[in-house]
Design a protein around this motif. Structure first.
Motif, PDB file in Angstrom:
ATOM      1  N   GLU B  15     -55.977   3.570 -45.049  1.00  0.00           N
ATOM      2  CA  GLU B  15     -56.546   4.234 -43.872  1.00  0.00           C
ATOM      3  C   GLU B  15     -57.965   3.732 -43.627  1.00  0.00           C
ATOM      4  O   GLU B  15     -58.764   3.598 -44.562  1.00  0.00           O
ATOM      5  CB  GLU B  15     -56.557   5.748 -44.084  1.00  0.00           C
ATOM      6  CG  GLU B  15     -57.056   6.537 -42.895  1.00  0.00           C
ATOM      7  CD  GLU B  15     -56.906   8.043 -43.101  1.00  0.00           C
ATOM      8  OE1 GLU B  15     -56.340   8.458 -44.123  1.00  0.00           O
ATOM      9  OE2 GLU B  15     -57.347   8.793 -42.209  1.00  0.00           O
ATOM     10  N   GLY B  16     -58.261   3.430 -42.388  1.00  0.00           N
ATOM     11  CA  GLY B  16     -59.586   2.961 -42.014  1.00  0.00           C
ATOM     12  C   GLY B  16     -59.702   1.451 -41.901  1.00  0.00           C
ATOM     13  O   GLY B  16     -60.670   0.952 -41.311  1.00  0.00           O
ATOM     14  N   GLU B  17     -58.733   0.731 -42.427  1.00  0.00           N
ATOM     15  CA  GLU B  17     -58.800  -0.730 -42.381  1.00  0.00           C
ATOM     16  C   GLU B  17     -58.561  -1.249 -40.967  1.00  0.00           C
ATOM     17  O   GLU B  17     -57.902  -0.612 -40.136  1.00  0.00           O
ATOM     18  CB  GLU B  17     -57.765  -1.348 -43.330  1.00  0.00           C
ATOM     19  CG  GLU B  17     -58.137  -1.275 -44.792  1.00  0.00           C
ATOM     20  CD  GLU B  17     -57.147  -2.034 -45.671  1.00  0.00           C
ATOM     21  OE1 GLU B  17     -57.308  -1.968 -46.900  1.00  0.00           O
ATOM     22  OE2 GLU B  17     -56.230  -2.686 -45.141  1.00  0.00           O
ATOM     23  N   PHE B  18     -59.080  -2.450 -40.732  1.00  0.00           N
ATOM     24  CA  PHE B  18     -58.847  -3.191 -39.486  1.00  0.00           C
ATOM     25  C   PHE B  18     -57.582  -4.020 -39.671  1.00  0.00           C
ATOM     26  O   PHE B  18     -57.438  -4.733 -40.652  1.00  0.00           O
ATOM     27  CB  PHE B  18     -60.050  -4.098 -39.199  1.00  0.00           C
ATOM     28  CG  PHE B  18     -59.927  -4.892 -37.939  1.00  0.00           C
ATOM     29  CD1 PHE B  18     -59.487  -6.220 -37.963  1.00  0.00           C
ATOM     30  CD2 PHE B  18     -60.276  -4.338 -36.715  1.00  0.00           C
ATOM     31  CE1 PHE B  18     -59.388  -6.957 -36.796  1.00  0.00           C
ATOM     32  CE2 PHE B  18     -60.185  -5.083 -35.537  1.00  0.00           C
ATOM     33  CZ  PHE B  18     -59.740  -6.393 -35.592  1.00  0.00           C
ATOM     34  N   ILE B  19     -56.682  -3.911 -38.718  1.00  0.00           N
ATOM     35  CA  ILE B  19     -55.361  -4.537 -38.857  1.00  0.00           C
ATOM     36  C   ILE B  19     -55.153  -5.556 -37.756  1.00  0.00           C
ATOM     37  O   ILE B  19     -55.531  -5.323 -36.598  1.00  0.00           O
ATOM     38  CB  ILE B  19     -54.270  -3.456 -38.781  1.00  0.00           C
ATOM     39  CG1 ILE B  19     -54.277  -2.635 -40.066  1.00  0.00           C
ATOM     40  CG2 ILE B  19     -52.893  -4.061 -38.542  1.00  0.00           C
ATOM     41  CD1 ILE B  19     -53.583  -1.325 -39.956  1.00  0.00           C
ATOM     42  N   THR B  20     -54.546  -6.677 -38.128  1.00  0.00           N
ATOM     43  CA  THR B  20     -54.183  -7.696 -37.135  1.00  0.00           C
ATOM     44  C   THR B  20     -52.724  -8.074 -37.324  1.00  0.00           C
ATOM     45  O   THR B  20     -52.290  -8.378 -38.442  1.00  0.00           O
ATOM     46  CB  THR B  20     -55.052  -8.955 -37.293  1.00  0.00           C
ATOM     47  OG1 THR B  20     -56.418  -8.617 -36.995  1.00  0.00           O
ATOM     48  CG2 THR B  20     -54.599 -10.039 -36.325  1.00  0.00           C
ATOM     49  N   PHE B  98     -37.578 -10.870 -27.687  1.00  0.00           N
ATOM     50  CA  PHE B  98     -38.278  -9.990 -28.602  1.00  0.00           C
ATOM     51  C   PHE B  98     -38.455 -10.639 -29.970  1.00  0.00           C
ATOM     52  O   PHE B  98     -37.554 -11.324 -30.464  1.00  0.00           O
ATOM     53  CB  PHE B  98     -37.466  -8.705 -28.804  1.00  0.00           C
ATOM     54  CG  PHE B  98     -37.394  -7.824 -27.593  1.00  0.00           C
ATOM     55  CD1 PHE B  98     -36.500  -8.098 -26.575  1.00  0.00           C
ATOM     56  CD2 PHE B  98     -38.213  -6.711 -27.483  1.00  0.00           C
ATOM     57  CE1 PHE B  98     -36.423  -7.280 -25.453  1.00  0.00           C
ATOM     58  CE2 PHE B  98     -38.138  -5.883 -26.367  1.00  0.00           C
ATOM     59  CZ  PHE B  98     -37.249  -6.171 -25.354  1.00  0.00           C
ATOM     60  N   GLY B  99     -39.604 -10.382 -30.597  1.00  0.00           N
ATOM     61  CA  GLY B  99     -39.754 -10.678 -32.006  1.00  0.00           C
ATOM     62  C   GLY B  99     -39.023  -9.637 -32.831  1.00  0.00           C
ATOM     63  O   GLY B  99     -38.542  -8.621 -32.302  1.00  0.00           O
ATOM     64  N   THR B 100     -38.935  -9.887 -34.126  1.00  0.00           N
ATOM     65  CA  THR B 100     -38.224  -8.976 -35.011  1.00  0.00           C
ATOM     66  C   THR B 100     -39.095  -7.817 -35.474  1.00  0.00           C
ATOM     67  O   THR B 100     -38.610  -6.911 -36.137  1.00  0.00           O
ATOM     68  CB  THR B 100     -37.662  -9.713 -36.236  1.00  0.00           C
ATOM     69  OG1 THR B 100     -38.738 -10.395 -36.878  1.00  0.00           O
ATOM     70  CG2 THR B 100     -36.601 -10.715 -35.823  1.00  0.00           C
ATOM     71  N   GLY B 101     -40.363  -7.860 -35.129  1.00  0.00           N
ATOM     72  CA  GLY B 101     -41.221  -6.718 -35.423  1.00  0.00           C
ATOM     73  C   GLY B 101     -42.020  -6.865 -36.701  1.00  0.00           C
ATOM     74  O   GLY B 101     -41.657  -7.609 -37.619  1.00  0.00           O
ATOM     75  N   THR B 102     -43.121  -6.149 -36.757  1.00  0.00           N
ATOM     76  CA  THR B 102     -43.972  -6.039 -37.950  1.00  0.00           C
ATOM     77  C   THR B 102     -43.998  -4.580 -38.361  1.00  0.00           C
ATOM     78  O   THR B 102     -44.397  -3.724 -37.561  1.00  0.00           O
ATOM     79  CB  THR B 102     -45.398  -6.520 -37.664  1.00  0.00           C
ATOM     80  OG1 THR B 102     -45.385  -7.916 -37.380  1.00  0.00           O
ATOM     81  CG2 THR B 102     -46.316  -6.224 -38.849  1.00  0.00           C
ATOM     82  N   ARG B 103     -43.550  -4.316 -39.567  1.00  0.00           N
ATOM     83  CA  ARG B 103     -43.536  -2.932 -40.059  1.00  0.00           C
ATOM     84  C   ARG B 103     -44.884  -2.632 -40.701  1.00  0.00           C
ATOM     85  O   ARG B 103     -45.238  -3.220 -41.719  1.00  0.00           O
ATOM     86  CB  ARG B 103     -42.413  -2.721 -41.056  1.00  0.00           C
ATOM     87  CG  ARG B 103     -42.288  -1.280 -41.534  1.00  0.00           C
ATOM     88  CD  ARG B 103     -41.080  -1.101 -42.443  1.00  0.00           C
ATOM     89  NE  ARG B 103     -39.844  -1.432 -41.753  1.00  0.00           N
ATOM     90  CZ  ARG B 103     -39.178  -0.604 -40.966  1.00  0.00           C
ATOM     91  NH1 ARG B 103     -39.610   0.636 -40.782  1.00  0.00           N
ATOM     92  NH2 ARG B 103     -38.057  -0.976 -40.381  1.00  0.00           N
ATOM     93  N   LEU B 104     -45.631  -1.712 -40.116  1.00  0.00           N
ATOM     94  CA  LEU B 104     -46.956  -1.333 -40.597  1.00  0.00           C
ATOM     95  C   LEU B 104     -46.881   0.024 -41.283  1.00  0.00           C
ATOM     96  O   LEU B 104     -46.355   0.977 -40.711  1.00  0.00           O
ATOM     97  CB  LEU B 104     -47.953  -1.263 -39.436  1.00  0.00           C
ATOM     98  CG  LEU B 104     -49.327  -0.669 -39.766  1.00  0.00           C
ATOM     99  CD1 LEU B 104     -50.067  -1.552 -40.750  1.00  0.00           C
ATOM    100  CD2 LEU B 104     -50.138  -0.465 -38.497  1.00  0.00           C
ATOM    101  N   THR B 105     -47.431   0.082 -42.478  1.00  0.00           N
ATOM    102  CA  THR B 105     -47.567   1.344 -43.195  1.00  0.00           C
ATOM    103  C   THR B 105     -49.036   1.543 -43.509  1.00  0.00           C
ATOM    104  O   THR B 105     -49.655   0.682 -44.143  1.00  0.00           O
ATOM    105  CB  THR B 105     -46.759   1.351 -44.506  1.00  0.00           C
ATOM    106  OG1 THR B 105     -45.383   1.068 -44.204  1.00  0.00           O
ATOM    107  CG2 THR B 105     -46.863   2.693 -45.210  1.00  0.00           C
ATOM    108  N   VAL B 106     -49.603   2.644 -43.070  1.00  0.00           N
ATOM    109  CA  VAL B 106     -50.994   2.962 -43.348  1.00  0.00           C
ATOM    110  C   VAL B 106     -51.026   4.115 -44.338  1.00  0.00           C
ATOM    111  O   VAL B 106     -50.508   5.209 -44.061  1.00  0.00           O
ATOM    112  CB  VAL B 106     -51.758   3.326 -42.070  1.00  0.00           C
ATOM    113  CG1 VAL B 106     -53.225   3.615 -42.395  1.00  0.00           C
ATOM    114  CG2 VAL B 106     -51.650   2.212 -41.038  1.00  0.00           C
ATOM    115  N   ILE B 107     -51.640   3.862 -45.478  1.00  0.00           N
ATOM    116  CA  ILE B 107     -51.667   4.829 -46.576  1.00  0.00           C
ATOM    117  C   ILE B 107     -52.955   5.640 -46.508  1.00  0.00           C
ATOM    118  O   ILE B 107     -54.034   5.071 -46.356  1.00  0.00           O
ATOM    119  CB  ILE B 107     -51.577   4.101 -47.920  1.00  0.00           C
ATOM    120  CG1 ILE B 107     -50.266   3.312 -48.007  1.00  0.00           C
ATOM    121  CG2 ILE B 107     -51.685   5.069 -49.092  1.00  0.00           C
ATOM    122  CD1 ILE B 107     -50.207   2.383 -49.189  1.00  0.00           C
TER     123      ILE B 107
END
Lengths: 112, 108
Positions: B15-20, B98-107
């Protein structure tokens, strides 16, 4: 709430059975689309309708038929379901190319 | 052959990180879309862009047409940002690839 409504949300069919997925939008959009989403693959276009009274095939139309009943409604029919049609189906609409897409909540279909 | 490639496929952040999240495509396009898909499946349109940069809240999307590349940034990430982020390109009149997607998990 304005948007795209899909029914049903879940469905289990036996091989060879038929069914119709319903989609309706209340945003007065001209274009409507049916996509399928499979694990490890991007969404793929099954059929689309650029305006009331017109429909065209997308990338994966085999085994499906569509009807653009009026400007609001765009239905997808599986005449004889096959296990390869197990997927999550999304309906979407858009005003035209200048605008984004609005998606329905999806229909999870399992064919056994 | 996939016209749209996303990276990474999976991303875990504190949590709080910058994501790209990155998206590269191989066809000429008229527009690029970023979409968000939450567990439970609904898909929401985040951005549509054909040039430059767009910002909405903590989300920023950029596109470089010459390099055929787009990025989605999330500042000050939050667990509620956990979702699959999908890039889609529009090469012509009535289809999106469509791309296949990026699964993002924010802890937390």
């Amino acid at each position: 709430n304005a948007g795209v409504t899909q029914t049903p949300k879940f469905q289990v069919l036996k091989t060879g059975q038929s069914m119709t997925l319903q989609c309706a939008q209340d945003m007065n959009h001209n274009s409507m689309y049916w996509y399928r989403q499979d694990p490890g693959m991007g969404l793929r276009l099954i059929y689309y309708s650029a305006s009331e009274g017109t429909t065209d095939k997308g990338e994966v139309p085999n085994g499906y038929n569509v009807s653009r009943l009026n400007k609001r409604e765009f239905s997808l029919r599986l005449e004889s379901a096959a296990p390869s049609q197990t997927s999550v189906y999304f309906c979407a609409s858009s005003e035209d190319r200048a605008y984004g897409y609005t998606f329905g909540s999806g229909t999870r279909l399992t064919v056994v | 052959k996939n016209e749209v490639e996303q990276s990474p496929q999976n991303l875990t952040a504190q949590e709080g990180e910058f994501i790209t999240i990155n998206c590269s495509y191989s066809v000429g396009i008229s527009a690029l879309h970023w979409l968000q898909q939450h567990p439970g499946g609904g898909i929401v349109s985040l951005f549509m862009l054909s040039s430059g940069k767009k910002k909405h809240g903590r989300l920023i999307a950029t596109i470089n047409i010459q390099e055929k590349h787009s990025s989605l940034h999330i500042t000050a990430s939050h667990p509620r940002d956990s979702a699959v982020y999908i890039c889609a390109v529009r090469p012509g009149a009535n289809n999106l690839f469509f791309g296949t997607g990026t699964r993002l998990t924010v802890i937390p």
